[in-house]
Scaffold this motif. Structure first.
Motif, mmCIF file in Angstrom:
data_model
loop_
_atom_site.group_PDB
_atom_site.id
_atom_site.type_symbol
_atom_site.label_atom_id
_atom_site.label_comp_id
_atom_site.label_asym_id
_atom_site.label_seq_id
_atom_site.Cartn_x
_atom_site.Cartn_y
_atom_site.Cartn_z
ATOM 1 N N GLU A 119 0.652 -1.299 -0.158
ATOM 2 C CA GLU A 119 0.000 -0.053 0.041
ATOM 3 C C GLU A 119 0.836 1.342 -0.031
ATOM 4 N N ASP A 120 1.873 1.097 0.487
ATOM 5 C CA ASP A 120 2.817 2.364 0.603
ATOM 6 C C ASP A 120 3.469 2.698 -0.891
ATOM 7 N N VAL A 121 3.211 1.992 -2.022
ATOM 8 C CA VAL A 121 3.332 2.745 -3.026
ATOM 9 C C VAL A 121 2.281 3.845 -3.665
ATOM 10 N N ALA A 122 1.205 3.947 -2.806
ATOM 11 C CA ALA A 122 0.371 4.924 -2.935
ATOM 12 C C ALA A 122 0.549 6.132 -1.775
ATOM 13 N N TYR A 123 0.555 5.496 -0.692
ATOM 14 C CA TYR A 123 0.770 6.275 0.583
ATOM 15 C C TYR A 123 1.932 7.391 0.605
ATOM 16 N N SER A 124 3.117 6.799 -0.255
ATOM 17 C CA SER A 124 4.192 7.510 -0.149
ATOM 18 C C SER A 124 4.202 8.661 -1.162
ATOM 19 N N LEU A 125 3.166 8.687 -1.752
ATOM 20 C CA LEU A 125 2.878 9.991 -2.935
ATOM 21 C C LEU A 125 1.863 10.743 -2.264
ATOM 22 N N PHE A 126 1.486 10.890 -1.236
ATOM 23 C CA PHE A 126 0.132 11.480 -0.703
ATOM 24 C C PHE A 126 0.843 12.803 -0.579
ATOM 25 N N GLY A 127 1.887 13.092 -0.003
ATOM 26 C CA GLY A 127 2.735 14.416 0.164
ATOM 27 C C GLY A 127 3.126 14.972 -1.234
ATOM 28 N N ILE A 128 3.677 14.366 -2.093
ATOM 29 C CA ILE A 128 3.905 14.520 -3.507
ATOM 30 C C ILE A 128 3.239 15.290 -3.887
ATOM 31 N N PHE A 129 1.641 15.008 -4.015
ATOM 32 C CA PHE A 129 0.544 15.606 -4.653
ATOM 33 C C PHE A 129 -0.157 16.315 -3.516
ATOM 34 N N GLY A 130 0.252 16.552 -2.297
ATOM 35 C CA GLY A 130 -0.242 17.515 -1.478
ATOM 36 C C GLY A 130 -1.783 16.965 -1.054
ATOM 37 N N ILE A 131 -2.015 15.640 -0.978
ATOM 38 C CA ILE A 131 -3.437 14.865 -0.621
ATOM 39 C C ILE A 131 -3.437 14.503 0.689
ATOM 40 N N THR A 132 -4.569 14.484 1.401
ATOM 41 C CA THR A 132 -4.799 13.853 2.696
ATOM 42 C C THR A 132 -5.843 12.633 2.303
ATOM 43 N N LEU A 133 -5.550 11.470 2.481
ATOM 44 C CA LEU A 133 -6.597 10.420 2.509
ATOM 45 C C LEU A 133 -6.589 9.485 3.781
ATOM 46 N N PRO A 134 -7.653 8.498 3.789
ATOM 47 C CA PRO A 134 -7.379 7.526 4.849
ATOM 48 C C PRO A 134 -6.324 6.647 4.357
ATOM 49 N N VAL A 135 -5.748 6.225 5.471
ATOM 50 C CA VAL A 135 -4.631 5.112 5.561
ATOM 51 C C VAL A 135 -5.191 3.821 5.893
ATOM 52 N N ILE A 136 -5.383 2.807 4.925
ATOM 53 C CA ILE A 136 -5.800 1.579 5.306
ATOM 54 C C ILE A 136 -5.229 0.405 5.105
ATOM 55 N N TYR A 137 -4.020 0.245 5.742
ATOM 56 C CA TYR A 137 -3.267 -1.090 5.492
ATOM 57 C C TYR A 137 -3.838 -2.271 5.570
ATOM 58 N N GLY A 138 -3.787 -3.081 4.625
ATOM 59 C CA GLY A 138 -4.489 -4.282 4.440
ATOM 60 C C GLY A 138 -5.573 -4.332 3.251
ATOM 61 N N GLU A 139 -5.778 -2.815 2.685
ATOM 62 C CA GLU A 139 -6.683 -2.636 1.600
ATOM 63 C C GLU A 139 -5.931 -3.146 0.372
ATOM 64 N N ARG A 140 -4.819 -3.471 0.103
ATOM 65 C CA ARG A 140 -3.850 -3.990 -1.036
ATOM 66 C C ARG A 140 -3.819 -2.582 -1.924
ATOM 67 N N LYS A 141 -2.757 -3.142 -2.633
ATOM 68 C CA LYS A 141 -1.890 -2.197 -3.521
ATOM 69 C C LYS A 141 -3.017 -1.452 -4.632
ATOM 70 N N GLN A 142 -3.893 -2.156 -5.284
ATOM 71 C CA GLN A 142 -4.593 -1.625 -6.406
ATOM 72 C C GLN A 142 -5.448 -0.623 -5.898
ATOM 73 N N ASN A 143 -6.201 -0.943 -4.736
ATOM 74 C CA ASN A 143 -7.207 -0.192 -4.058
ATOM 75 C C ASN A 143 -6.483 1.262 -3.604
ATOM 76 N N ALA A 144 -5.391 1.118 -2.976
ATOM 77 C CA ALA A 144 -4.674 2.216 -2.465
ATOM 78 C C ALA A 144 -4.180 3.326 -3.510
ATOM 79 N N LEU A 145 -3.706 2.786 -4.610
ATOM 80 C CA LEU A 145 -3.224 3.329 -5.762
ATOM 81 C C LEU A 145 -4.443 4.029 -6.567
ATOM 82 N N GLY A 146 -5.436 3.025 -6.474
ATOM 83 C CA GLY A 146 -6.764 3.659 -7.162
ATOM 84 C C GLY A 146 -7.265 4.900 -6.547
ATOM 85 N N ARG A 147 -7.477 4.882 -5.151
ATOM 86 C CA ARG A 147 -7.996 5.986 -4.287
ATOM 87 C C ARG A 147 -7.259 7.165 -4.652
#
Length: 558
Positions: A280-308
């Motif tokens: 999931e960190d593939v997506a979470y590590s980019l939150f700051g790059i894009f200035g985005i704040t989103l829920p952090v849901i470890y266990g949701e799997r990569k495709q869902n995290a990246l999709g959000r």
């Protein structure tokens, strides 16, 4: 003493009292300055002087019991005004924080290993040497506070993990210094070792580097990389050239990086070269790059995290270049990729048109397209809304072309991938290759299922300014909000001509250029899925004057 002056009936003494600030006023002013300073600081910090891990209350208490606080309080009460500039300066200096950027190794000191202990005295904990060396370097440099991600976050607290992930970029941006520890760069290493370090491959370290204003690199033995003693390695030409070559990103861009939606597709291309241990960190590590704040849901799997994440980028920016990728589609939505590596190829960009070519084409179109028809076409496109997501469904404004024939090219029956010849109303014939088996049909042998080739609509093709607020801000920085580039004008644009239909005809000329098309297959009435391909579909209209073949509207994509 001041309380006695307060109660004195003597007017002269009362006048003397007005020359001093009450202690309670000074304490309140200092407290306000402390909270402002800690607003952009991590929740827990390591005290480099005591070796203790401190929460927010312990950090404030350490300051209030320090000699620096007593000096500041005394200084403030000896003046007739609060001297807020002086207060903020002292508070900021005391709470300066040093951050660590590193590659996690097998043994790392965790929060429960050092909590309520002097970590300087610990010996049997895995990774403790790295932590101790980091804090010693920070302390020797004159800093009271240090932060390391392995031990300064309570990973048992979902609330703390959520806040930490969403605040990470801001913490690094507001730090006084970021120390980068290169665990695989030996003291004897030659120039180029930084470029080859595993630190360069990680997702979180990329964000940490571009967020930080002041960075210093250390080798495995905690000696300075290249023996460079400059106060900021981001200003070192040799080191930045290494990073530029390793990351494929211009050194100036790395130094002046601003978070936000601008250049979203390029930022995703940068990210495609980095990996993370937790999927999931593939997506979470980019939150700051894009200035985005989103829920952090470890266990949701990569495709869902990246999709959000991608859904949020499209929703906020309207930037359709995020949909420009090659590879496997996501289970989240077929117009989004399953893997960040799908953004590795550069985006498709049309060749710029010269003004001579545009004017020649406009003159030709005036002879074949009625002015009112051109204006009506322009107005239809102008009224299209930005793309949006709802319940994982993409509502995509686009120009659609009905597919009239899908025929498999000659080849082995079991051959994968399969090449098909595609015909669509208003477009030149195409060859596409896909792993999917498509239903073959033609005008003489039609089927009920519909296929479309669509051109996602980009409002910037209109060639008019966007009057929406085009600035983004985060923690005190701003940037332009255009998803294309920093220019105010579309390539090939010029002052508006006198004829009322000129802008509409100019748009038609742009639409005559080759474009990256999406192949959509109907699922249910009004719903489609994008068919993933191994390359971009480079489509082009046969005759731009035949605008009746273009269906303008919004398609719902699952």
């Amino acid at each position: 003493m001041l309380s006695k002056l307060d109660n004195s009936p003597d007017a002269q003494i009362q006048g003397l009292r007005q020359q001093y600030v009450r202690p309670s006023e000074a304490e309140d002013a200092i407290q306000r300055a402390v909270w402002i300073e800690l607003e952009y600081a991590p929740l827990r910090l390591l005290n480099t002087s005591t070796g203790l891990l401190c929460d927010r209350a312990a950090q404030i208490n350490a300051f209030k019991t320090s000699a620096k606080y007593k000096e500041l309080l005394s200084f403030t009460t000896m003046h007739s005004d609060l001297q807020m500039g002086r207060i903020k300066e002292i508070v900021a200096m005391y709470f300066c924080c040093v951050m660590l950027s590193h590659r996690w190794e097998e043994g790392e000191a965790l929060l429960h290993d050092i909590q309520h202990k002097d970590m300087r005295e610990s010996k049997e904990i895995g990774g403790i040497m790295k932590l101790q060396s980091f804090c010693k370097v920070a302390c020797d440099a004159g800093y009271h506070w240090a932060w390391m991600d392995t031990c300064c976050i309570d990973k048992r607290s979902n609330t703390e993990v959520q806040e930490s992930v969403n605040s990470m970029f801001v913490w690094y941006r507001h730090s006084a210094l970021t120390i980068v520890y290169l665990c695989d760069v030996l003291p004897s290493s030659q120039p180029g070792a930084l470029a080859r370090s595993v630190w360069n491959e990680r997702g979180w370290t990329f964000q940490e580097f571009v967020a930080s204003k002041v960075v210093i690199f250390y080798r495995k033995d905690w000696s300075l990389y290249l023996d460079d003693r400059s106060p900021n390695h981001k200003e070192s030409p040799a080191i930045m050239k290494e990073l530029e070559d390793a990351m494929g990103i211009d050194a100036r861009t790395l130094v002046t990086f601003c978070p936000g939606m601008s250049g979203a597709r390029e930022k995703l291309q940068w990210a495609s070269k980095h990996i993370t241990t937790v999927q999931e960190d593939v997506a979470y590590s980019l939150f700051g790059i894009f200035g985005i704040t989103l829920p952090v849901i470890y266990g949701e799997r990569k495709q869902n995290a990246l999709g959000r994440l991608l859904q949020e980028i499209v929703a906020r920016s309207g930037d359709i270049t995020v949909l420009d990728w090659i590879g496997e589609p996501s289970e989240f939505n077929s117009c989004l990729p399953a893997h960040i590596t799908s953004y590795t190829p550069p985006p498709c960009t049309p060749s710029p048109l010269s003004e001579d070519h545009i004017h020649t084409q406009i003159t030709s179109l005036r002879q074949t397209v009625a002015a009112d028809l051109a204006l009506q076409f322009y107005e239809q496109l102008e009224q299209l809304r930005a793309p949006r997501f709802a319940n994982c469904r993409l509502h995509l404004p686009c120009i659609s072309f009905r597919v009239t024939e899908v025929r498999r090219s000659r080849g082995l029956a079991q051959e994968i991938p399969i090449t098909y010849r595609i015909k669509a109303d208003g477009l030149h014939d195409l060859l596409i290759t896909t792993n999917d088996t498509l239903v073959q049909f033609s005008r003489t042998k039609p089927i009920r299922r519909a296929f479309l080739l669509v051109r996602p609509w980009d409002r910037y093709l209109l060639g008019v300014p966007d009057f929406a607020d085009d600035t983004e801000s985060m923690g005190g920085w701003t940037e332009a909000g255009s998803p294309m580039d920093d220019s105010d004008e579309l390539p090939g644009s010029s002052p508006v001509e006198e004829q009322p239909d000129s802008q509409a005809l100019r748009l038609m000329v742009r639409l005559g250029q080759p474009f990256n098309a999406f192949l959509l297959a109907q699922q249910r009435v009004g719903e489609y899925k994008r068919i993933a391909l191994d390359f971009n579909i480079n489509a082009q209209v046969k005759d731009i004057a035949s605008i009746d073949n273009m269906d303008i509207g919004t398609v719902e994509i699952l």
